[in-house]
Each structure stands twice: as structure tokens, then as C-alpha cells.
Design an enzyme around this catalytic site. Structure first.
Site, PDB file in Angstrom:
ATOM      1  CG  HIS A 122      -1.932   0.942   1.394  1.00 30.28           C
ATOM      2  ND1 HIS A 122      -1.707   2.248   1.752  1.00 30.28           N
ATOM      3  CD2 HIS A 122      -3.277   0.824   1.227  1.00 30.28           C
ATOM      4  CE1 HIS A 122      -2.870   2.887   1.805  1.00 30.28           C
ATOM      5  NE2 HIS A 122      -3.840   2.047   1.489  1.00 30.28           N
ATOM      6  CG  ASP A 200       0.284  -2.416   6.058  1.00 33.83           C
ATOM      7  OD1 ASP A 200      -0.676  -2.602   6.822  1.00 33.83           O
ATOM      8  OD2 ASP A 200       0.198  -1.772   4.997  1.00 33.83           O
ATOM      9  CD  GLN A 203      -7.254  -4.387   4.357  1.00 34.04           C
ATOM     10  OE1 GLN A 203      -8.203  -5.070   4.775  1.00 34.04           O
ATOM     11  NE2 GLN A 203      -7.392  -3.130   3.998  1.00 34.04           N
ATOM     12  CE  LYS A 226      -7.473  -0.108   6.451  1.00 35.30           C
ATOM     13  NZ  LYS A 226      -8.272   0.322   5.297  1.00 35.30           N
ATOM     14  CB  CYS A 378      -3.670   3.142  -1.605  1.00 36.02           C
ATOM     15  SG  CYS A 378      -4.912   4.363  -1.243  1.00 36.02           S
TER      16      CYS A 378
HETATM   17  N1  PMP Z   1      -2.049  -0.758   4.550  1.00 38.81           N
HETATM   18  C1  PMP Z   1      -3.034  -1.473   4.024  1.00 38.81           C
HETATM   19  C2  PMP Z   1      -2.748  -2.855   3.530  1.00 38.81           C
HETATM   20  C3  PMP Z   1      -4.314  -0.930   3.937  1.00 38.81           C
HETATM   21  O1  PMP Z   1      -5.299  -1.650   3.393  1.00 38.81           O
HETATM   22  C4  PMP Z   1      -4.551   0.363   4.427  1.00 38.81           C
HETATM   23  C5  PMP Z   1      -5.928   0.999   4.330  1.00 38.81           C
HETATM   24  N2  PMP Z   1      -6.491   0.939   3.071  1.00 38.81           N
HETATM   25  C6  PMP Z   1      -3.490   1.064   4.983  1.00 38.81           C
HETATM   26  C7  PMP Z   1      -2.260   0.473   5.041  1.00 38.81           C
HETATM   27  C8  PMP Z   1      -3.665   2.425   5.538  1.00 38.81           C
HETATM   28  O2  PMP Z   1      -4.493   2.378   6.658  1.00 38.81           O
HETATM   29  P1  PMP Z   1      -5.048   3.728   7.314  1.00 38.81           P
HETATM   30  O3  PMP Z   1      -5.630   4.508   6.176  1.00 38.81           O
HETATM   31  O4  PMP Z   1      -6.081   3.250   8.270  1.00 38.81           O
HETATM   32  O5  PMP Z   1      -3.902   4.412   7.945  1.00 38.81           O
END
Ligand code: PMP
Length: 420
Positions: A122, A200, A203, A226, A378
């Protein structure tokens, strides 16, 4: 295959699931973007704002003590959720993005250091590292992935041989592909090469019970929103020795021991990394989400970790069945290609259609009350690697049903006919 499995929860726990979208009962399949909140979390937030609101760690008065107790209890719940050794290792952040920025900014990097990031990261596990690397002349190197969406293992092993790798940044579960990466093995190899590993877990945390000690992760990040909790709150886990060696990310109140104009000394962990008034309601809401999740495994045992273990066993069993069913149904649709066919997957099904652009898929499904995400999620480097501008993504939670997947499949089928 027959799917007869029961969900681990009742949908009545999530009031929003009984609402409508565009004149149809809402089918919410955008759980990777954010999950819906159970009544238990909404009530904890309401209770906090109506009867418990005060600043934490500051006042001797009754309300401040109540808020501080709830805040500290929530940190202990987050510790148990991750199986961290100590609450000193549990830093409250704004979310995954914030946690990764903290580590990237505070870790000591030097010119020529290498940061390995997988191609499926991401943006929030890419850009903070580029910012940090740019300041000192460190180098970001991508770890390639296969067409199925798995790490190219030999390439990872080779990249680690340079002797310059300082840190490996890796997503536990890919938000775009659903791939579950082999974190434990990646951590072992990173450590053998003298590198640290940041995982990270945005998910992964909603789908599986995390054990940072078993994974041997140096850093692990997650987002409360999440995980059925509020937005604006997350957790950064870091090994105590590493966090102790890192300078504060931001300065301010609460993170200090003694301040003079000549010199400031810092508070112990975790306060050192939590300047200013924290997101108290968010922390308490996250604690309520952990409690709620722990109730999904059946009768409480009196041990939160065991209850979470039982609950996540149910969640994984059910979500795997949903994913299996959806994969089977959607792959039968003419012109549909599933993006991400790794051997280990969790809760996420992305696809493209020969007949229609992902944006059209999202718009038409929305007219049917079905919420999916479309775009690059993203993950622009990943889209480039896959050779697609975007995908449509259905992402599942334990409150989704097999009937909802039937509706999704019918909707997608109708799009193929419309664009034929
Ligand atoms: N890493 C992953 C794999 C994600 O799916 C997301 C959220 N889409 C993020 C990081 C970023 O998370 P946040 O926007 O809650 O900081």
C-alpha cells in the site's frame, strides 16, 4: 461445493447493515476500506462522551480517573490482541499510516542503507520510506511478486544478500490481492541478514489473530477502523529495545520527563511516542471492539487471549467459506479475471471484466445497493506490475452472507450482458 456454515455473529449487532442504498438493501462489501461498527462499540463511544469524558493522565478528579482507567485498560486489551510482551510496546497512533510514518521517521537510517518493500505494498508502506530514505541517501528496493500475487522467494533471498538491508517492509494481507504473506519466514530471513521487519497488518488484524512474538515482527501496525472500531485510532507494536533506542517522532506534552530550555528528557514507553492529548474516545472504542470480537467464539473463558483465539477461529472459518464461495461463483462469469490467486488468501476478491471498466462495475453495482471498491486501491506500483489501471474489489467481513455474494454475482453477470 456445499456451503452450510453459520456466521459467528448476528447482523443485528451492526445497525447499518439494515439500511438501504439506492432503494435496495445495503450489501456492504467494502470492508477492506473500513468495517462497520457493532452496537457495543457505538455504545462505548456514546457512554464515554456522555458520562466519562475527561483528559487522561492529568487530573486527580473522578472523571479523569475514570477516563484514565478505561484508556489504560484498552491498551492492555490491544496488548493481548497482538500478544505483545508488555504494554510499553503498544503505541497508540492515528492508524496504520501514522504508525509506519513514525517508524520510518524515527529509525536511524544512513546513506546506502537499503529498504526492501514488496511490489504489493500500500502507498502508506512506500511513501514514508521514500521520505525517510530521501533525507539520508538510503535506497528503496522493490521485492518482485509473481503473476499470482506471491513474493518471488529467490528474489527476496537475493536482495537480502547485499548486506546493506536495514529494514524489510511487508504487508501481512494485501488489500488489493488478498495474499497472505509468509511473515514468520520472511522475518527469519530478514533477521539472519541483520535487517528489521515492519509488518503492515491493516488487513490481517481483522481476519486472523495476530501473535507478534510468534511472527517475530520488529514492528507491527494496525488500524482500529478496519477492526470494527473507530477511525483515527491505530496501534503500533514495536519491540521494547528498538522503541527505547529510537528518538521521539513528535514532541509535546505527555511525552517528556523534564523540560528545560537547554535540554529535555523523555518519558518512558509508551508515552514517549504519544505526545499531546490522545484520541481517548478512539482508544476506548478500540478496546470495546476487541471485547466485542472476543465474544464471537462462544462462552467467555475469563481469559481474553483464549476468547480471541476461539473467536478468530470462527471468523477465519466463516470468511474462508465466503471467499471460497465468491471465488467459485465469480470465476464462472464470462470475461471475469480474478486478480490475486495466491495459495493463501484472506477475505478479499479483486477482479476485472473484459466487457467493462472497473469504474463502471462499481457504479452499476452501487445502483443495486452493492458497495465494492474500484480503483488502484492505493497500490499503483502493484497495478503497474499487473498491467491493469484498476480493479473492482469485494472484501468480506464475518457479517456478510452467502446470499449477498449471490447478489454480487448476479449484479456482475448483468453488467457483462449490458456491455456485451
Ligand atoms: N495498509 C493497508 C494494507 C491498507 O489496506 C490500508 C488501508 N487501506 C493502509 C495500510 C492504511 O491504513 P489507514 O488509512 O487506516 O492508515
Amino acid at each position: 461445493m456445499l456451503y452450510t456454515t453459520n456466521p459467528p455473529t448476528t447482523r443485528a449487532d451492526f445497525p447499518i447493515l439494515s439500511t438501504e442504498a439506492n432503494g435496495h438493501p445495503l450489501i456492504y462489501l467494502d470492508n477492506a476500506a473500513t468495517t462497520q461498527k457493532p452496537v457495543a462499540v457505538l455504545q462505548a463511544l456514546d457512554r464515554y462522551w456522555t458520562t466519562q469524558n475527561a483528559n487522561v493522565h492529568r487530573g486527580v478528579h473522578h472523571l479523569s480517573q475514570v477516563a484514565t482507567r478505561l484508556y489504560d485498560e484498552a491498551r492492555e486489551k490491544a496488548r493481548v490482541l497482538l500478544n505483545a510482551k508488555s504494554t510499553a510496546e503498544v503505541i497508540f497512533t492515528k492508524g496504520t499510516t501514522d504508525g509506519i510514518n513514525l517508524v520510518a521517521a524515527s529509525l536511524s537510517l544512513s546513506e546506502g542503507d537499503e529498504i526492501l518493500l514488496s511490489t504489493m505494498e500500500h502507498h502508506s508502506n512506500i511513501v514514508p520510506w521514500q521520505l525517510a530514505a530521501g533525507k539520508v541517501g538510503a535506497v528503496v528496493r522493490p521485492i518482485p511478486i509473481t503473476d499470482e500475487g506471491e513474493i518471488v522467494w529467490d528474489a527476496y533471498v537475493d536482495l537480502l544478500k547485499s548486506g546493506r538491508v536495514k529494514v524489510v517492509g511487508i504487508v501481512h494481507v494485501s488489500n488489493s490481492l488478498g495474499t497472505v504473506n509468509p511473515i514468520k519466514e520472511m522475518a527469519r530471513l530478514a533477521h539472519e541478514a541483520g535487517a528489521l521487519i515492519l509488518v503492515d497488518g491493516a488487513q490481517a488484524a481483522p481476519h486472523t489473530l495476530i501473535d507478534v512474538q510468534d511472527l517475530d515482527a520488529d514492528f507491527y501496525t494496525l488500524s482500529g477502523h478496519k477492526l470494527y472500531g473507530p477511525t483515527g485510532i491505530g496501534v503500533l507494536y514495536g519491540k521494547e529495545s528498538l522503541l527505547n533506542a529510537m528518538p521521539p517522532y513528535q514532541g509535546g506534552g505527555d511525552m517528556i520527563r523534564v523540560v528545560t530550555f537547554e535540554r529535555t528528557t523523555y518519558a518512558d514507553l509508551p508515552a514517549k511516542f504519544e505526545p499531546g492529548t490522545p484520541n481517548i474516545a478512539g482508544v476506548i472504542g478500540l478496546g470495546a471492539a476487541v471485547d466485542y470480537l472476543s465474544s464471537l467464539g462462544g462462552k467467555p473463558s475469563g481469559n481474553l487471549r483464549n476468547d480471541l483465539g476461539a473467536a478468530f477461529a470462527e471468523i477465519e472459518r466463516y470468511e474462508h467459506a465466503l471467499l471460497g464461495y465468491a471465488t467459485e461463483k465469480l470465476s464462472k462469469i464470462d470475461g471475469l479475471t480474478i486478480t490475486g490467486t495466491a495459495r493463501e488468501k484472506a477475505g478479499i476478491l479483486a477482479f476485472t471484466l473484459r466487457q467493462a471498466h472497473p469504474h463502471d462495475i462499481g457504479t452499476i453495482l452501487d445502483q443495486l445497493g452493492i458497495a465494492v471498491r474500484t480503483g488502484h486501491h492505493c497500490c499503483q506500483p502493484l497495478m503497474r506490475r499487473l498491467g491493469v489501471p484498476a480493479t473492482a474489489r469485494a472484501s468480506f467481513a464475518f457479517y456478510n452472507t452467502f446470499e449477498e455474494i449471490d447478489r454480487l454475482a448476479d449484479g456482475v453477470e448483468s453488467i457483462t450482458e449490458m456491455f456485451a
